[in-house]
Design an enzyme around this catalytic site. Structure first.
Site, short mmCIF file in Angstrom:
data_model
loop_
_atom_site.label_atom_id
_atom_site.label_comp_id
_atom_site.label_asym_id
_atom_site.label_seq_id
_atom_site.Cartn_x
_atom_site.Cartn_y
_atom_site.Cartn_z
N ASN A 6 0.86 -1.19 0.00
CA ASN A 6 0.00 0.00 0.00
C ASN A 6 0.89 1.25 0.00
OD1 ASN A 6 -1.40 2.27 1.09
ND2 ASN A 6 -3.06 0.92 1.69
N ASP A 8 -0.15 4.45 -0.08
CA ASP A 8 -0.85 5.68 0.33
C ASP A 8 0.08 6.72 0.96
OD1 ASP A 8 -3.26 4.64 -0.45
OD2 ASP A 8 -3.92 4.10 1.57
N HIS A 9 0.98 6.23 1.82
CA HIS A 9 1.74 7.20 2.60
C HIS A 9 2.90 7.84 1.84
CE1 HIS A 9 -0.97 6.66 5.73
NE2 HIS A 9 -0.65 5.42 5.98
N HIS A 42 -5.71 3.61 -1.44
CA HIS A 42 -7.04 3.92 -0.91
C HIS A 42 -7.42 5.33 -1.35
CE1 HIS A 42 -9.73 4.10 2.98
NE2 HIS A 42 -10.38 4.45 1.90
N ARG A 44 -9.59 8.03 -0.73
CA ARG A 44 -10.52 8.47 0.32
C ARG A 44 -11.38 9.62 -0.16
NH1 ARG A 44 -10.31 7.76 5.84
NH2 ARG A 44 -8.99 6.04 6.47
N ARG A 48 -6.91 12.50 1.18
CA ARG A 48 -5.77 12.89 2.03
C ARG A 48 -4.45 12.27 1.56
NH1 ARG A 48 -7.14 9.65 7.56
NH2 ARG A 48 -9.13 10.69 7.28
N GLU A 69 -8.69 0.44 -2.68
CA GLU A 69 -9.55 0.44 -1.49
C GLU A 69 -10.49 1.64 -1.58
OE1 GLU A 69 -7.10 0.63 1.94
OE2 GLU A 69 -5.98 -1.16 1.41
N THR A 100 -8.02 3.24 8.47
CA THR A 100 -9.25 2.45 8.47
C THR A 100 -9.41 1.72 9.80
OG1 THR A 100 -8.70 2.07 6.15
CG2 THR A 100 -10.57 0.84 7.06
N GLU A 151 -10.82 -9.80 3.06
CA GLU A 151 -9.56 -9.42 3.71
C GLU A 151 -9.86 -9.24 5.19
OE1 GLU A 151 -7.24 -6.29 1.92
OE2 GLU A 151 -6.14 -5.93 3.80
N HIS A 191 -3.52 -4.88 7.77
CA HIS A 191 -3.60 -3.75 8.69
C HIS A 191 -2.68 -3.94 9.88
CE1 HIS A 191 -5.04 -0.09 10.52
NE2 HIS A 191 -5.60 0.15 9.36
#
Ligand code: PXP
Length: 251
Positions: A6, A8-9, A42, A44, A48, A69, A100, A151, A191
């Protein structure tokens, strides 16, 4: 075992300053070269981290299967059916949460929405996964819906304040995984997973995929993204060439 990374960051860090650095697409290339099998991001409601343009660029690049996601909203449904990721993972989303929290709440209204969305995804060859807490009744609902994948949310296990609570949560994850056996639904988990807490999760019966974001991106600040992925990969492969020595990985 499929490793989904992932990113995202990477986008979160870019967005802190505006501009283009670090670039999620460049991260995707390293994830690909690093030997992961799937990209996860993801989109959102508040954008973000990953933004619409990132999602489209990642899809156009197309070297790795894309797991998008998203919350089960009309806006996201429209975007997913337009972008056509390989897999959509439906997650709960609240604006005020940092990440999440918990699995999807499968109330009857949501079940109806998912069912309609599933049909549209089938037409476009998009697989659908539900992000669920290890609740037997939720697993049964996922089976009735006929989704492609579940998941399991490993956050409660990963963030458990004691070993005992972690073991208890692992027990719940085991029971949930067991319930999916022979249903034809793929099992993934994700997660809060790290090199330290991953080995126990790998014991879930029928587990085919793990999706990991924060710990990989955090570690990559010190050792680079390629190495951070390799460290996780070596845990997945069990007899990988990296070993933990005093909290650090060494060849
Ligand atoms: N899987 C799902 C469905 C998620 O929502 C997330 C967080 O975005 C992850 C996996 C990755 O979690 P983490 O960033 O804690 O590794």
């Amino acid at each position: 075992m499929i490793l989904g990374v992932n990113i995202d960051h990477v986008a979160t860090l870019r967005n802190v300053r505006g501009g283009f650095e670090p670039d999620p697409l460049s991260a995707a290339m390293i994830v690909w070269k690093g030997g992961a099998e799937q990209l996860v991001c993801h989109l959102r409601e508040d954008r973000r981290h990953i933004r619409d343009k990132d999602l489209r660029l990642l899809r156009e690049w197309g070297k790795l299967p894309l797991n998008m996601e998203m919350a089960m909203t009309d806006e996201m449904s429209r975007i997913a059916l337009d972008v056509c990721p390989d897999l959509v993972t439906l997650v709960p989303e609240r604006r005020e949460e940092r990440t999440t929290e918990g699995g999807l709440l499968l109330e009857s209204q949501t079940l109806g929405r998912i069912s309609i969305f599933l049909e549209k995804c089938r037409e476009k060859n998009i697989k659908v996964s539900l992000f669920l807490a290890p609740e037997p009744s939720d697993i049964d609902k996922a089976v009735s819906l006929g989704v492609d994948q579940v998941e399991l949310h490993t956050g409660e296990y990963s963030n458990a304040p004691s070993d005992q609570l972690a073991q208890e949560e692992l027990g719940r994850l085991m029971i949930a995984a067991d319930r999916l056996k022979n249903t034809g639904i793929r099992l993934a988990a994700g997660h809060g997973l790290t090199v330290r807490n991953l080995p126990s999760v790998l014991g879930l019966p029928g587990l085919l995929e793990v999706n990991i974001g924060h710990s990989i991106i955090a570690r990559s600040i010190f050792v680079g993204l390629g190495q951070a992925i390799q460290e996780i990969r070596s845990v997945l492969d069990e007899n990988g060439s990296y070993r933990m020595v005093r909290g650090e990985f060494q060849e």
